[in-house]
Write a protein that holds these residues in place. Structure first.
Motif, PDB file in Angstrom:
ATOM      1  N   SER A 164     -19.356 -23.626 143.479  1.00 50.73           N
ATOM      2  CA  SER A 164     -17.925 -23.021 143.726  1.00 50.73           C
ATOM      3  C   SER A 164     -17.826 -22.154 142.679  1.00 50.73           C
ATOM      4  CB  SER A 164     -17.185 -24.096 143.618  1.00 50.73           C
ATOM      5  OG  SER A 164     -17.288 -24.863 142.281  1.00 50.73           O
ATOM      6  N   LYS A 165     -18.502 -21.857 141.466  1.00 49.31           N
ATOM      7  CA  LYS A 165     -18.106 -20.946 140.516  1.00 49.31           C
ATOM      8  C   LYS A 165     -19.337 -19.974 140.452  1.00 49.31           C
ATOM      9  CE  LYS A 165     -14.355 -22.850 139.197  1.00 49.31           C
ATOM     10  NZ  LYS A 165     -13.023 -22.418 139.439  1.00 49.31           N
ATOM     11  N   GLY A 166     -20.436 -20.078 140.983  1.00 51.78           N
ATOM     12  CA  GLY A 166     -21.506 -19.253 140.717  1.00 51.78           C
ATOM     13  C   GLY A 166     -22.205 -19.747 139.399  1.00 51.78           C
ATOM     14  N   GLN A 167     -22.538 -18.383 138.977  1.00 55.03           N
ATOM     15  CA  GLN A 167     -23.016 -18.308 137.487  1.00 55.03           C
ATOM     16  C   GLN A 167     -21.978 -18.938 136.502  1.00 55.03           C
ATOM     17  OE1 GLN A 167     -26.319 -18.242 137.219  1.00 55.03           O
ATOM     18  NE2 GLN A 167     -26.590 -17.267 139.070  1.00 55.03           N
ATOM     19  N   ASN A 190     -14.303 -38.377 141.529  1.00 56.49           N
ATOM     20  CA  ASN A 190     -14.451 -36.846 141.526  1.00 56.49           C
ATOM     21  C   ASN A 190     -13.153 -36.328 141.702  1.00 56.49           C
ATOM     22  OD1 ASN A 190     -15.034 -34.106 141.576  1.00 56.49           O
ATOM     23  ND2 ASN A 190     -17.246 -34.412 142.014  1.00 56.49           N
ATOM     24  N   ASN A 191     -12.580 -35.520 141.011  1.00 52.95           N
ATOM     25  CA  ASN A 191     -11.223 -34.732 141.217  1.00 52.95           C
ATOM     26  C   ASN A 191     -11.326 -33.497 142.106  1.00 52.95           C
ATOM     27  OD1 ASN A 191      -9.610 -36.759 139.625  1.00 52.95           O
ATOM     28  ND2 ASN A 191     -10.598 -35.805 137.814  1.00 52.95           N
ATOM     29  N   ARG A 192     -12.524 -33.193 142.462  1.00 50.18           N
ATOM     30  CA  ARG A 192     -12.992 -31.914 143.377  1.00 50.18           C
ATOM     31  C   ARG A 192     -12.697 -32.324 144.688  1.00 50.18           C
ATOM     32  NH1 ARG A 192     -14.389 -27.367 141.209  1.00 50.18           N
ATOM     33  NH2 ARG A 192     -15.283 -28.304 139.558  1.00 50.18           N
ATOM     34  N   ASN A 193     -12.022 -31.674 145.465  1.00 47.33           N
ATOM     35  CA  ASN A 193     -12.359 -31.674 146.951  1.00 47.33           C
ATOM     36  C   ASN A 193     -13.437 -30.998 147.199  1.00 47.33           C
ATOM     37  OD1 ASN A 193     -12.056 -30.892 149.558  1.00 47.33           O
ATOM     38  ND2 ASN A 193      -9.810 -31.685 149.640  1.00 47.33           N
ATOM     39  N   LEU A 194     -14.543 -31.763 147.818  1.00 43.65           N
ATOM     40  CA  LEU A 194     -15.667 -31.043 148.249  1.00 43.65           C
ATOM     41  C   LEU A 194     -15.488 -30.182 149.570  1.00 43.65           C
ATOM     42  CD1 LEU A 194     -18.290 -34.102 148.314  1.00 43.65           C
ATOM     43  CD2 LEU A 194     -17.748 -32.387 146.659  1.00 43.65           C
ATOM     44  N   LYS A 195     -14.256 -30.114 150.045  1.00 42.68           N
ATOM     45  CA  LYS A 195     -14.321 -29.244 151.388  1.00 42.68           C
ATOM     46  C   LYS A 195     -13.681 -27.794 150.941  1.00 42.68           C
ATOM     47  CE  LYS A 195     -14.097 -32.771 154.942  1.00 42.68           C
ATOM     48  NZ  LYS A 195     -13.053 -33.339 155.878  1.00 42.68           N
TER      49      LYS A 195
END
Length: 261
Positions: A62-65, A187-192
């Motif tokens: 999601s964020k790259g490097q 995990n508070n991150r939505n994988l989609k």
């Protein structure tokens, strides 16, 4: 194909290749294989620690490097000196830029619980985790059936390791709960969408049985959020990007933890 399915598909090929190169018998001869793992649950309950599981993560889908050339030695030691309760080390190379060597370095310089953060789909990886010095493995409910969680978790526990089960919503939580895990991470991150919302941890808190240690993962960037999460029964807080986007992650961790006192 969503990103998780893509990662798991790639992981199956990776594991198959590793089995050819490093047979189980070889892994079992590792210097770490007979050593007693350190309990993350106990460290999260210690009054002299912050409850933070500080992560070493070089990049992400999601964020790259994020911090490609991080010094694992300096950062891991600095995290623990800052008051972290444990370490999380990404060992996936393709998507997160990590490696087993990163975890081995962290193990060599720290006596503390270390979570192997990877996409665990095969019993081979559990044995591999023990052989490189991990104390805890991560099982992701979104990529595993309950029977697989029980099989992988049971093997980890039989080797003395603890198991952190990661869930993203109520459905995953309810279908995955088993005594073959020790900690439950929300995990508070939505994988989609890859968006993070700590509200997920607040919403699921009361649904997690009390016998499991509660861990909130992702999207924590404010010490006040941890204070709020503690009121909901959370004892562990996995933080990676907030620290890793700094040139010296260990310094960012030190400043963050100071604000918790």
């Amino acid at each position: 194909m969503d990103i998780l399915s893509e990662i798991v598909s790639n992981k199956r090929k990776e594991v198959a290749a590793s089995k050819e190169l490093y047979p189980v018998k070889l892994l079992e001869n590792s210097m770490y294989y007979q050593s007693k793992p350190v309990s993350l649950k106990k460290y999260l309950h210690r009054d002299d620690k912050s409850g933070i599981i500080a992560e070493i993560k070089r990049k992400s889908p999601s964020k790259g490097q994020i911090n490609t050339h991080v010094s694992v030695e300096r950062t891991s030691i600095g995290y623990m000196q800052a008051g972290a309760s444990g370490l999380s080390v990404l060992t996936d190379k393709e998507y997160f830029g990590g490696s087993s060597d990163d975890l081995k370095v962290a193990r060599a310089f720290n006596f503390c619980p270390i979570l192997r953060k990877d996409f665990m789909i095969d019993e081979y990886q559990v044995i591999e985790a023990k052989s490189i010095g991990a104390d805890v493995i991560l099982l992701i409910a979104a990529s595993l059936e309950k029977s697989e969680i029980e099989k992988l978790g049971g093997l980890a526990q039989s080797l003395g390791m603890e198991v952190l089960l990661e869930v993203h919503n109520q459905e995953e939580l309810e279908r995955s709960i088993t005594d073959k895990v020790d900690l439950i991470g929300v995990n508070n991150r939505n994988l989609k969408t890859f968006e993070t919302d700590v509200k997920t941890s607040f919403d699921l808190a009361e649904l997690i049985p009390s016998e499991f240690t509660k861990v909130s993962e992702s999207g924590i960037s404010d010490p006040n959020t941890i204070k709020q999460l503690k009121q909901y029964g959370y004892e562990g807080f996995l933080i990676g990007e907030t620290f890793m986007k700094n040139g010296r992650p260990e310094k960012a961790a030190k400043e963050f933890i100071k604000q918790l006192i």
